[in-house]
Scaffold this motif. Structure first.
Motif, PDB file in Angstrom:
ATOM      1  N   SER A 166       0.862  -1.184   0.000  1.00 53.58           N
ATOM      2  CA  SER A 166       0.000   0.000   0.000  1.00 53.58           C
ATOM      3  C   SER A 166       0.899   1.236   0.000  1.00 53.58           C
ATOM      4  N   PRO A 167       0.501   2.291  -0.721  1.00 54.25           N
ATOM      5  CA  PRO A 167       1.335   3.491  -0.751  1.00 54.25           C
ATOM      6  C   PRO A 167       1.156   4.311   0.522  1.00 54.25           C
ATOM      7  N   PRO A 168       2.162   5.120   0.846  1.00 51.09           N
ATOM      8  CA  PRO A 168       1.985   6.032   1.967  1.00 51.09           C
ATOM      9  C   PRO A 168       0.984   7.106   1.565  1.00 51.09           C
ATOM     10  N   LEU A 169       0.123   7.483   2.498  1.00 50.75           N
ATOM     11  CA  LEU A 169      -0.896   8.497   2.247  1.00 50.75           C
ATOM     12  C   LEU A 169      -0.952   9.466   3.420  1.00 50.75           C
ATOM     13  N   SER A 170      -1.286  10.710   3.144  1.00 49.24           N
ATOM     14  CA  SER A 170      -1.505  11.687   4.210  1.00 49.24           C
ATOM     15  C   SER A 170      -2.639  12.604   3.797  1.00 49.24           C
ATOM     16  N   TRP A 171      -3.310  13.172   4.780  1.00 53.29           N
ATOM     17  CA  TRP A 171      -4.438  14.047   4.486  1.00 53.29           C
ATOM     18  C   TRP A 171      -4.502  15.175   5.494  1.00 53.29           C
ATOM     19  N   SER A 172      -5.210  16.224   5.076  1.00 52.91           N
ATOM     20  CA  SER A 172      -5.375  17.407   5.913  1.00 52.91           C
ATOM     21  C   SER A 172      -6.717  18.055   5.589  1.00 52.91           C
ATOM     22  N   GLY A 173      -7.117  18.979   6.456  1.00 56.17           N
ATOM     23  CA  GLY A 173      -8.323  19.754   6.208  1.00 56.17           C
ATOM     24  C   GLY A 173      -9.623  19.059   6.568  1.00 56.17           C
ATOM     25  N   ALA A 174      -9.586  18.121   7.496  1.00 55.41           N
ATOM     26  CA  ALA A 174     -10.822  17.446   7.900  1.00 55.41           C
ATOM     27  C   ALA A 174     -11.750  18.445   8.593  1.00 55.41           C
TER      28      ALA A 174
END
Length: 156
Positions: A26-34
């Protein structure tokens, strides 16, 4: 909300290491702005270009609200150490595998792979092994926001 990966950008090729031809990590993932009120996340990876129909490659739900990234190479266990639950995937109407299973389209035109992350106002009352359809149904009235990261992959 924004979803990103250091492995590839929006509309770019997914590296072979994250494909069924490579190590299938699986690729690394990141998120913001929830948005305010987020209690959990759902991540579904699908291939809308599969000849048989919408092919599901990964279902991950009940991702804790305090997480904002996933490392590469998550295990294919029903429940991850962070409490997230994995659903069954790898198909259109019949799902026999759990955890991430990367791109592996038939030879020919490249396919699009959509990583869709949804922020929810609750966790889902589903067991590990739930299908994407079950997860989507359960989250229907609880989604606060959604973002998509699309990569492409093709063979020969």
């Amino acid at each position: 909300m924004r979803l990103e990966s250091p492995a590839f950008r929006e509309g770019e090729w997914i590296p072979r290491i994250h494909s069924g031809e490579g190590r299938d990590l699986s690729p690394p993932l990141s998120w913001s702005g929830a948005p305010q009120g987020t209690r959990s996340y759902v991540l579904i990876l699908d291939d809308p270009d599969a000849p048989a129909g919408l092919w599901i490659h990964w279902v991950l739900f009940d991702i804790p609200a305090d997480l904002h990234e996933l490392p590469a190479g998550l295990p294919r266990t029903p429940i991850l150490e962070n409490g997230s639950r994995q659903g069954n995937c790898w198909g259109v109407t019949s799902f026999s595998r759990m955890g991430y299973h990367g791109p592996l389209p038939p030879p020919g035109q490249p396919h699009r792979y959509r990583f869709t992350l949804s922020a929810l106002n609750q966790q889902l009352a589903l067991p590990a092994g739930a299908s994407a359809a079950e997860v989507r149904s359960a989250m229907e009235k609880h989604a606060l926001a959604e973002t998509v990261l699309t990569g492409i992959y093709g063979r020969g």
